[in-house]
Design a protein around this motif. Structure first.
Motif, PDB file in Angstrom:
ATOM      1  N   HIS A 122       0.877  -1.215   0.041  1.00  0.00           N
ATOM      2  CA  HIS A 122      -0.023   0.064   0.040  1.00  0.00           C
ATOM      3  C   HIS A 122       0.820   1.091  -0.085  1.00  0.00           C
ATOM      4  CE1 HIS A 122      -2.660  -3.102   1.038  1.00  0.00           C
ATOM      5  NE2 HIS A 122      -2.374  -3.186   2.348  1.00  0.00           N
ATOM      6  N   ALA A 126      -0.804   4.708  -1.546  1.00  0.00           N
ATOM      7  CA  ALA A 126      -1.964   5.166  -0.434  1.00  0.00           C
ATOM      8  C   ALA A 126      -1.304   5.980   0.723  1.00  0.00           C
ATOM      9  CB  ALA A 126      -2.841   4.071  -0.058  1.00  0.00           C
ATOM     10  N   VAL A 127      -0.389   5.141   1.437  1.00  0.00           N
ATOM     11  CA  VAL A 127       0.467   5.628   2.511  1.00  0.00           C
ATOM     12  C   VAL A 127       1.169   6.923   2.269  1.00  0.00           C
ATOM     13  CG1 VAL A 127       2.312   5.143   4.005  1.00  0.00           C
ATOM     14  CG2 VAL A 127       0.621   3.259   3.519  1.00  0.00           C
ATOM     15  N   ALA A 164      -1.433   9.819   1.602  1.00  0.00           N
ATOM     16  CA  ALA A 164      -2.130  10.115   2.758  1.00  0.00           C
ATOM     17  C   ALA A 164      -1.126  11.103   3.811  1.00  0.00           C
ATOM     18  CB  ALA A 164      -2.387   9.105   3.748  1.00  0.00           C
ATOM     19  N   LEU A 208      -4.096   2.161   6.232  1.00  0.00           N
ATOM     20  CA  LEU A 208      -4.401   3.662   5.970  1.00  0.00           C
ATOM     21  C   LEU A 208      -4.798   4.286   7.354  1.00  0.00           C
ATOM     22  CD1 LEU A 208      -4.671   5.735   3.893  1.00  0.00           C
ATOM     23  CD2 LEU A 208      -6.797   5.341   3.518  1.00  0.00           C
ATOM     24  N   CYS A 231      -1.623   4.922   9.549  1.00  0.00           N
ATOM     25  CA  CYS A 231      -0.955   6.008   8.764  1.00  0.00           C
ATOM     26  C   CYS A 231      -1.516   7.261   9.338  1.00  0.00           C
ATOM     27  CB  CYS A 231      -0.909   5.884   7.440  1.00  0.00           C
ATOM     28  SG  CYS A 231      -0.248   7.189   6.459  1.00  0.00           S
TER      29      CYS A 231
END
Length: 202
Positions: free
Chosen positions: A36, A39-40, A43, A113, A116
């Motif tokens: 991921h 996405a990390v 974010a 997520l 995070c």
């Protein structure tokens, strides 16, 4: 756009964000595990962009109505930077800056997520660094706050994506305390220079 101010924001953003912490360790861990990563990184970078924008726009407006806050925040920001620089120098001297990366099992997207975002938004230092400190420094560039904010936001995107996607090549480095000592000294130097600029008003 004032590119000098842009690069000042870029340098300040990088000097604040590059210090070893829970958020950076998490991004590095995800990069090393190739889980991921997009996405990390997104974010973290978008969260910084929101907080930096709030700091630059809100603090400027508040100072216009309460002008006495500007010197208070300027000297307070300088004191924090000098304290932060001292911590980095101490860490470099004691040599305790090695970063450990966990090799646990795989985590789902939602859990990853969520963790995070928690590491980002529940960390009080992120508000001090982005909203207060960067917002205060931006007031030293009247008329060019947008360039400063853009530089700081660019620093966040560059750093997080470089850390997340470049993590596989950093594996030999993260286990070496000596490499982090050099990095801590560089960070301390940048912090000291910015503090001097705040105190001298240039």
């Amino acid at each position: 756009m004032d590119f000098t101010t842009f690069f000042t924001g870029l340098a300040m953003g990088l000097s604040l964000i590059v210090a070893i912490g829970g958020q950076n360790a998490f991004v590095l861990r995800q990069g090393l595990r190739n889980e991921h990563v997009l996405a990390v990184c997104l974010a973290c970078a978008l969260s910084d962009a929101i907080l930096i924008t709030v700091g630059v726009t809100s603090l400027t407006q508040v100072v216009e109505f309460l002008p006495f806050l500007e010197p208070v925040m300027r000297y307070g920001g300088a004191a924090f930077l000098l304290w932060y620089a001292a911590l980095n120098l101490r860490s470099a001297w004691t040599g305790t800056g090695a970063l450990q990366v966990s090799n646990g099992g795989s985590s789902g997207f939602a859990k990853t997520l969520g963790l995070c975002l928690a590491l980002t938004w529940l960390n009080p230092h992120v508000y001090l660094d982005t909203v207060v400190l960067l917002g205060t420094i931006s007031t030293r560039f009247p008329g060019h706050q947008f360039a400063f904010a853009l530089g700081a936001v660019t620093a966040s995107f560059l750093f997080f994506f470089a850390l997340g996607y470049g993590a596989r090549w950093l594996r030999p480095l993260v286990a070496k305390p000596a490499a982090w000592r050099v990095l801590e000294v560089i960070i301390a130097g940048v912090m000291g220079l910015i503090a001097f600029r705040l105190l001298s008003g240039i």
